[in-house]
Design an enzyme around this catalytic site. Structure first.
Site, PDB file in Angstrom:
ATOM      1  N   ASN A   1       6.712   5.058  -0.305  1.00 12.45           N
ATOM      2  CA  ASN A   1       8.092   4.686  -0.022  1.00 12.45           C
ATOM      3  C   ASN A   1       8.612   4.045   1.404  1.00 12.45           C
ATOM      4  OD1 ASN A   1       8.469   4.924  -2.959  1.00 12.45           O
ATOM      5  ND2 ASN A   1       8.807   7.262  -2.487  1.00 12.45           N
ATOM      6  N   ARG A   2       7.623   4.126   2.066  1.00 16.95           N
ATOM      7  CA  ARG A   2       7.816   3.689   3.350  1.00 16.95           C
ATOM      8  C   ARG A   2       8.637   4.637   4.287  1.00 16.95           C
ATOM      9  NH1 ARG A   2       4.041   1.132   1.939  1.00 16.95           N
ATOM     10  NH2 ARG A   2       3.774  -1.202   2.430  1.00 16.95           N
ATOM     11  N   LEU A   3       8.794   5.965   3.661  1.00 22.24           N
ATOM     12  CA  LEU A   3       9.553   6.946   4.428  1.00 22.24           C
ATOM     13  C   LEU A   3       8.381   7.534   5.298  1.00 22.24           C
ATOM     14  CD1 LEU A   3      12.199   7.954   1.971  1.00 22.24           C
ATOM     15  CD2 LEU A   3      12.432   6.465   3.881  1.00 22.24           C
TER      16      LEU A   3
ATOM     17  N   LYS B   1       0.580  -1.272   0.074  1.00 22.80           N
ATOM     18  CA  LYS B   1       0.139  -0.120  -0.031  1.00 22.80           C
ATOM     19  C   LYS B   1       1.013   1.141  -0.102  1.00 22.80           C
ATOM     20  CE  LYS B   1      -3.500   2.669   2.651  1.00 22.80           C
ATOM     21  NZ  LYS B   1      -4.332   2.764   1.572  1.00 22.80           N
TER      22      LYS B   1
END
Length: 218
Positions: A195-197, A9
């Site tokens: 981007n999971r940041l 996601k």
């Protein structure tokens, strides 16, 4: 075995920056709670915004989490109600260091609260109990929460007997049922980002009730 490694996601709904946050976590929590309640969109339909996970350390030494409903929050902390003789209640009275967490999927947000729990005053517990529907009041009396019972019928029969006993009468709050106030010592706000940041902002209570604000790596 079901492989979940391809579940993905992208989080892109908002951001959490130091330039637009208040000095204390309660104000930010209030803002996020309101935004989830008002602007969560179709995904939030039917969602209980005040549903939170309460994690405790049990008498057996194991952590345990369960979902309960937040009933009030203010500058002092967060209040929920329970049976003090339940597994949860006994765990908190034995070790008041607990954790609350909220996950608001519709807003891609999470809040994690470390705090110290204490019983609310009898007046606060009485006032909330009196505001509940009679069915909920009787349910609190009927249920020896967390205890083993022989059957569902046993519970239903106890409820029916209490309904007859209190028919047309006021229903008093049992002394083993009431509120806990969780005074926060650390509050972390998590905002999903691409981007999971993800954004992670942590408030830590210091002396003189000053909150230190830090950004954490995702």
């Amino acid at each position: 075995m079901k492989d979940l490694s391809n579940y993905r996601k992208s989080y892109e709904k908002s951001e959490l920056l130091e330039t637009n946050i208040p000095e204390d976590p309660i104000n930010l929590f209030h803002k996020w709670f309101y935004e989830t309640e008002e602007f969560g969109g179709p995904e939030a339909s039917g969602e209980e915004v005040n549903a939170m996970t309460v994690a405790t350390i049990g008498l057996d030494g194991f952590p345990k989490s369960r979902v309960v409903l937040l009933k009030k929050f203010n500058e002092e902390g967060f209040i929920f109600y329970t049976n003090y003789n339940s597994e949860k209640g006994k765990a908190i009275l034995n070790n008041p260091n607990i954790c609350l967490s909220f996950f608001w999927h519709s807003m891609e947000r999470q809040v994690i609260i470390k705090g110290i729990a204490e019983k609310t005053s009898e007046i606060i517990s009485d006032n909330y109990f009196d505001s509940r529907p009679d069915g909920s009041k009787l349910g609190a009396i009927v249920s020896s929460q967390s205890e083993t019972i022989p059957s569902r019928e046993y519970l239903d029969e106890k409820l029916k007997a209490l309904e007859n006993e209190f028919d047309g009468k006021p229903i008093p709050r049992p002394d083993y049922w009431g509120g806990f106030l969780v005074r926060p010592v650390e509050v972390e706000f998590w905002q999903g980002r691409p981007n999971r940041l993800h954004d992670r902002i942590r408030y830590t209570l210091k002396e003189d009730y000053v909150w230190q604000i830090d950004r954490l790596s995702p």
